[in-house]
Design a protein around this motif. Structure first.
Motif, mmCIF file in Angstrom:
data_model
loop_
_atom_site.group_PDB
_atom_site.id
_atom_site.type_symbol
_atom_site.label_atom_id
_atom_site.label_comp_id
_atom_site.label_asym_id
_atom_site.label_seq_id
_atom_site.Cartn_x
_atom_site.Cartn_y
_atom_site.Cartn_z
ATOM 1 N N LEU A 18 25.345 20.256 157.573
ATOM 2 C CA LEU A 18 26.171 19.962 158.091
ATOM 3 C C LEU A 18 26.769 18.687 158.539
ATOM 4 O O LEU A 18 25.560 17.460 157.675
ATOM 5 C CB LEU A 18 26.986 20.209 159.462
ATOM 6 C CG LEU A 18 26.486 21.814 160.044
ATOM 7 C CD1 LEU A 18 26.538 21.641 161.296
ATOM 8 C CD2 LEU A 18 27.539 22.418 159.140
ATOM 9 N N LEU A 19 27.987 17.649 158.435
ATOM 10 C CA LEU A 19 28.101 15.957 158.670
ATOM 11 C C LEU A 19 27.233 16.098 159.344
ATOM 12 O O LEU A 19 27.620 16.929 160.715
ATOM 13 C CB LEU A 19 29.503 15.460 158.219
ATOM 14 C CG LEU A 19 30.072 16.809 156.179
ATOM 15 C CD1 LEU A 19 31.520 16.194 157.092
ATOM 16 C CD2 LEU A 19 29.279 15.568 156.251
ATOM 17 N N ALA A 20 27.152 14.851 160.273
ATOM 18 C CA ALA A 20 26.720 13.975 161.232
ATOM 19 C C ALA A 20 27.814 14.430 162.630
ATOM 20 O O ALA A 20 28.838 14.101 161.675
ATOM 21 C CB ALA A 20 26.415 12.927 161.442
ATOM 22 N N TRP B 254 27.820 19.501 172.475
ATOM 23 C CA TRP B 254 29.132 19.148 171.825
ATOM 24 C C TRP B 254 28.976 18.368 170.360
ATOM 25 O O TRP B 254 30.274 18.523 170.175
ATOM 26 C CB TRP B 254 28.967 17.546 172.870
ATOM 27 C CG TRP B 254 30.841 16.735 172.455
ATOM 28 C CD1 TRP B 254 31.813 16.978 172.482
ATOM 29 C CD2 TRP B 254 29.974 15.567 171.729
ATOM 30 N NE1 TRP B 254 32.478 16.579 172.567
ATOM 31 C CE2 TRP B 254 31.629 15.462 171.793
ATOM 32 C CE3 TRP B 254 29.230 15.314 171.201
ATOM 33 C CZ2 TRP B 254 31.926 14.289 170.869
ATOM 34 C CZ3 TRP B 254 29.275 13.577 170.518
ATOM 35 C CH2 TRP B 254 30.769 13.245 170.658
ATOM 36 N N LYS B 255 27.640 18.084 170.347
ATOM 37 C CA LYS B 255 27.444 17.437 169.109
ATOM 38 C C LYS B 255 27.213 18.166 168.098
ATOM 39 O O LYS B 255 27.904 18.185 166.242
ATOM 40 C CB LYS B 255 26.062 16.746 169.326
ATOM 41 C CG LYS B 255 26.090 15.502 169.875
ATOM 42 C CD LYS B 255 24.725 14.714 169.836
ATOM 43 C CE LYS B 255 24.667 13.684 170.401
ATOM 44 N NZ LYS B 255 22.896 12.757 170.035
ATOM 45 N N GLU B 256 26.832 19.943 168.032
ATOM 46 C CA GLU B 256 26.499 21.188 167.340
ATOM 47 C C GLU B 256 28.216 20.780 167.088
ATOM 48 O O GLU B 256 28.952 21.210 165.959
ATOM 49 C CB GLU B 256 26.183 21.725 167.707
ATOM 50 C CG GLU B 256 24.401 21.514 167.282
ATOM 51 C CD GLU B 256 23.557 22.715 168.603
ATOM 52 O OE1 GLU B 256 24.588 23.794 169.045
ATOM 53 O OE2 GLU B 256 22.446 22.030 168.881
ATOM 54 N N GLU B 257 29.133 21.380 168.208
ATOM 55 C CA GLU B 257 30.155 21.813 167.886
ATOM 56 C C GLU B 257 30.975 20.493 166.945
ATOM 57 O O GLU B 257 32.426 20.597 166.095
ATOM 58 C CB GLU B 257 31.119 21.736 169.078
ATOM 59 C CG GLU B 257 32.523 21.877 169.050
ATOM 60 C CD GLU B 257 33.151 22.267 170.366
ATOM 61 O OE1 GLU B 257 34.725 21.994 170.399
ATOM 62 O OE2 GLU B 257 32.648 21.986 171.690
ATOM 63 N N GLN B 258 31.453 19.146 167.171
ATOM 64 C CA GLN B 258 31.582 18.113 166.604
ATOM 65 C C GLN B 258 31.591 18.143 165.343
ATOM 66 O O GLN B 258 32.341 17.889 164.067
ATOM 67 C CB GLN B 258 31.354 16.777 166.974
ATOM 68 C CG GLN B 258 31.965 16.190 168.491
ATOM 69 C CD GLN B 258 33.476 16.706 168.199
ATOM 70 O OE1 GLN B 258 33.813 15.665 167.201
ATOM 71 N NE2 GLN B 258 34.215 16.424 169.472
ATOM 72 N N ALA B 259 30.240 18.718 164.871
ATOM 73 C CA ALA B 259 29.455 18.612 163.484
ATOM 74 C C ALA B 259 30.033 19.579 162.669
ATOM 75 O O ALA B 259 30.743 19.013 161.892
ATOM 76 C CB ALA B 259 27.777 18.574 163.651
ATOM 77 N N LEU B 260 30.202 21.169 163.350
ATOM 78 C CA LEU B 260 31.218 21.829 162.371
ATOM 79 C C LEU B 260 32.474 21.469 162.402
ATOM 80 O O LEU B 260 32.723 21.580 161.593
ATOM 81 C CB LEU B 260 30.706 23.502 163.332
ATOM 82 C CG LEU B 260 29.241 24.114 163.603
ATOM 83 C CD1 LEU B 260 29.304 25.249 164.456
ATOM 84 C CD2 LEU B 260 29.327 24.511 162.136
#
Length: 218
Positions: free
Chosen positions: A163-165, A195-201
């Motif tokens: 994924l993108l960061a 939150w980071k995982e959601e944003q990366a997706l």
């Protein structure tokens, strides 16, 4: 072309501290021509110049006497596309030898008999393979143990999980009214990670649907 690039920043420090060794070799040193020429016109009448077989073979065979190379890599626009997964794999190797093509490339017989891996950095053509080689060295060396101060830094880079960061912020928390998301200031590690995982997706879905599709298929 490569010397200034590998002498500074993380690459330079890695070499000074003994975490990596990058040695540059000049093909002209292996030419027996009194003018130290390493290229010639191609058979068949095509325009452009091609790197000759003799100096390249002398260089490779001479270097192989000194050490065993896990891969002999040729930078070529028709090679496998370089990505983070390939950088990860190559960082686990002991010794890599990278041959930089130039102009129209190298004599095909070298590719047939000496090259173990051909790598492209994208669907475009450059004058030579020096820039792709420098790019690959940077991507590989930063993954080696002891190169980065924080080992977790490389593991959280873009593409490591396909994924993108996610977006990233630092101080101040409020600049001109542009505020850092409250969740990052909460101190709640589990919620921050979610939150980071959601944003990366979401970022990957918007900007690189091809990568997003691959992740969904896993």
């Amino acid at each position: 072309m490569i010397e200034p690039f590998i002498s500074h920043s993380i690459l330079g420090r890695a070499q000074r501290e003994g975490a990596a060794e990058v040695i540059l070799h000049n093909l002209r040193d292996y030419s027996t021509d009194k003018w130290r020429r390493v290229d010639d016109y191609p058979f068949g009448g095509e325009a452009g110049m091609v790197l000759k077989i003799e100096p390249i073979v002398r260089a490779i065979e001479s270097l192989q006497v000194e050490r065993v190379y896990d891969e002999v890599i040729y930078t070529s626009p028709d090679g496998d596309t370089f990505d983070q997964g390939m950088a990860n794999d190559l960082s686990l190797k002991e010794n890599l030898l990278i041959l930089c093509g130039h102009y129209k490339g190298i004599d095909q017989r070298i590719r047939d008999h000496f090259i173990t891996k051909e790598i492209s950095v994208g669907d475009f053509v450059l004058t030579g393979g020096e820039l792709p080689a420098a790019l690959m060295v940077d991507a590989i060396v930063r993954l080696l143990p002891g190169v980065l101060g924080d080992v977790e830094s490389a593991l959280s880079d873009t593409f490591q999980d396909g994924l993108l960061a996610p977006p990233i912020y630092t101080r101040p928390a409020d600049f001109r009214g542009w505020k850092v998301p409250d969740i990052l200031l909460s101190g709640h590690e589990a919620k921050i990670q979610a939150w980071k995982e959601e944003q990366a997706l979401e970022r990957t879905r918007e900007r690189r649907p091809d990568l997003f599709e691959k992740v969904n298929q896993k």
